[in-house]
Structure formats: C-alpha cells, structure tokens
Design a protein around this motif. Structure first.
Motif, short mmCIF file in Angstrom:
data_model
loop_
_atom_site.label_atom_id
_atom_site.label_comp_id
_atom_site.label_asym_id
_atom_site.label_seq_id
_atom_site.Cartn_x
_atom_site.Cartn_y
_atom_site.Cartn_z
N ALA A 4 49.75 52.70 40.82
CA ALA A 4 48.68 52.01 41.55
C ALA A 4 47.78 51.26 40.60
CB ALA A 4 47.88 53.01 42.37
N VAL A 5 47.47 51.85 39.45
CA VAL A 5 46.63 51.19 38.45
C VAL A 5 47.34 49.96 37.91
CG1 VAL A 5 45.61 51.43 36.15
CG2 VAL A 5 45.34 53.26 37.83
N LYS A 6 48.63 50.09 37.59
CA LYS A 6 49.41 48.95 37.08
C LYS A 6 49.46 47.83 38.11
CE LYS A 6 52.54 46.88 34.45
NZ LYS A 6 52.06 45.57 34.13
N THR A 13 42.83 41.05 41.87
CA THR A 13 41.86 40.90 42.94
C THR A 13 40.44 41.14 42.46
OG1 THR A 13 43.47 41.58 44.57
CG2 THR A 13 41.16 41.80 45.20
N LEU A 14 40.28 42.10 41.58
CA LEU A 14 38.95 42.47 41.12
C LEU A 14 38.29 41.37 40.30
CD1 LEU A 14 39.60 46.17 40.11
CD2 LEU A 14 38.72 45.28 42.27
N SER A 47 38.92 52.37 34.74
CA SER A 47 39.35 51.39 33.74
C SER A 47 39.60 50.02 34.37
CB SER A 47 40.61 51.87 33.02
OG SER A 47 41.66 52.02 33.94
N LEU A 48 39.89 49.98 35.67
CA LEU A 48 40.11 48.69 36.34
C LEU A 48 38.82 47.88 36.45
CD1 LEU A 48 42.51 49.66 39.24
CD2 LEU A 48 43.06 48.51 37.10
N GLY A 61 32.85 41.55 32.54
CA GLY A 61 32.64 40.61 33.64
C GLY A 61 32.87 41.25 35.00
N ILE A 62 33.94 42.02 35.12
CA ILE A 62 34.24 42.68 36.38
C ILE A 62 33.18 43.73 36.68
CG2 ILE A 62 35.87 44.18 37.60
CD1 ILE A 62 38.11 42.74 36.09
N LEU A 63 32.79 44.47 35.67
CA LEU A 63 31.79 45.52 35.86
C LEU A 63 30.45 44.93 36.27
CD1 LEU A 63 31.61 48.55 35.76
CD2 LEU A 63 30.99 48.40 33.35
#
Length: 110
Positions: A4-6, A13-14, A47-48, A61-63
């Motif tokens: 799922a993480v991979k 999307t994130l 981690s995602l 940036g995502i965070l």
C-alpha cells in the motif's frame, strides 16, 4: 502494508494540491472522509507525508500542505465532521509537532 505504501508513493496523489483542497469541500461527508484518510496516513504511513525535499526550515512540501489542510479543519462549522476532524488534528499534531512551529496558525485557520 508495504504494498500500500509503495502504491501510494507511485500514485503521487499526495503531491497534488487538489487532494488537500478536499478539506474545504462543501460536502461534510467528503471532509469527514478526508480527515479519516489523513489520520490513517499519519498513523499507518507517516513517511508518505514526508518527502525528501524539505522547505521552510525542514518541513517537507507535502507535510506543509497536509498541515495547512488539517489546521483548516479547525474552522469547520459542521458538527457532523467534528469527531473525525479532531481525531485527525490531534493525531497529526502529535506525529508532526514541527509543522505547527513552521506555520502561521491564524492564516491557516482563518
């Protein structure tokens, strides 16, 4: 879990601002699902939310996008999403306390 993480890493999307705009969707059901998804990501695959390229003194940036979206939830006036929103905010802030330090909360909430 690893698959799922991979999958999510490849899906990207994130990294798209459109995903994070779901926090302000007109439908309370969409917002509640968004809060649940972010909470699940925070707990199951943090981690995602942290990408390799950091900006603003160490916040990825995502965070940064995630933090802004989560904190916008505090201005949600529909009680139907409050349970999911509060759980998301608390879990996210506990997992990523540095995000709050690098954010203008007045701007994020208002």
């Amino acid at each position: 879990k690893e698959q799922a993480v991979k999958f999510a890493q490849d899906f990207e999307t994130l990294q798209k601002p459109m995903f994070w705009k779901l926090a302000t969707n007109v439908s309370v059901h969409v917002r509640a699902a968004f809060y649940t998804a972010v909470r699940t990501l925070t707990v199951q695959a943090p981690s995602l939310l942290q990408d390799a390229e950091a900006v603003d003194g160490g916040t990825s940036g995502i965070l940064k996008l995630a933090g802004q979206a989560v904190m916008q939830g505090l201005s949600d006036k529909d009680a139907a999403a409050h349970s999911q929103m509060w759980e998301c905010v608390l879990v996210f802030c506990r997992a990523f306390p540095s995000v709050l330090a690098n954010m203008d909360l007045n701007k994020a909430i208002l």
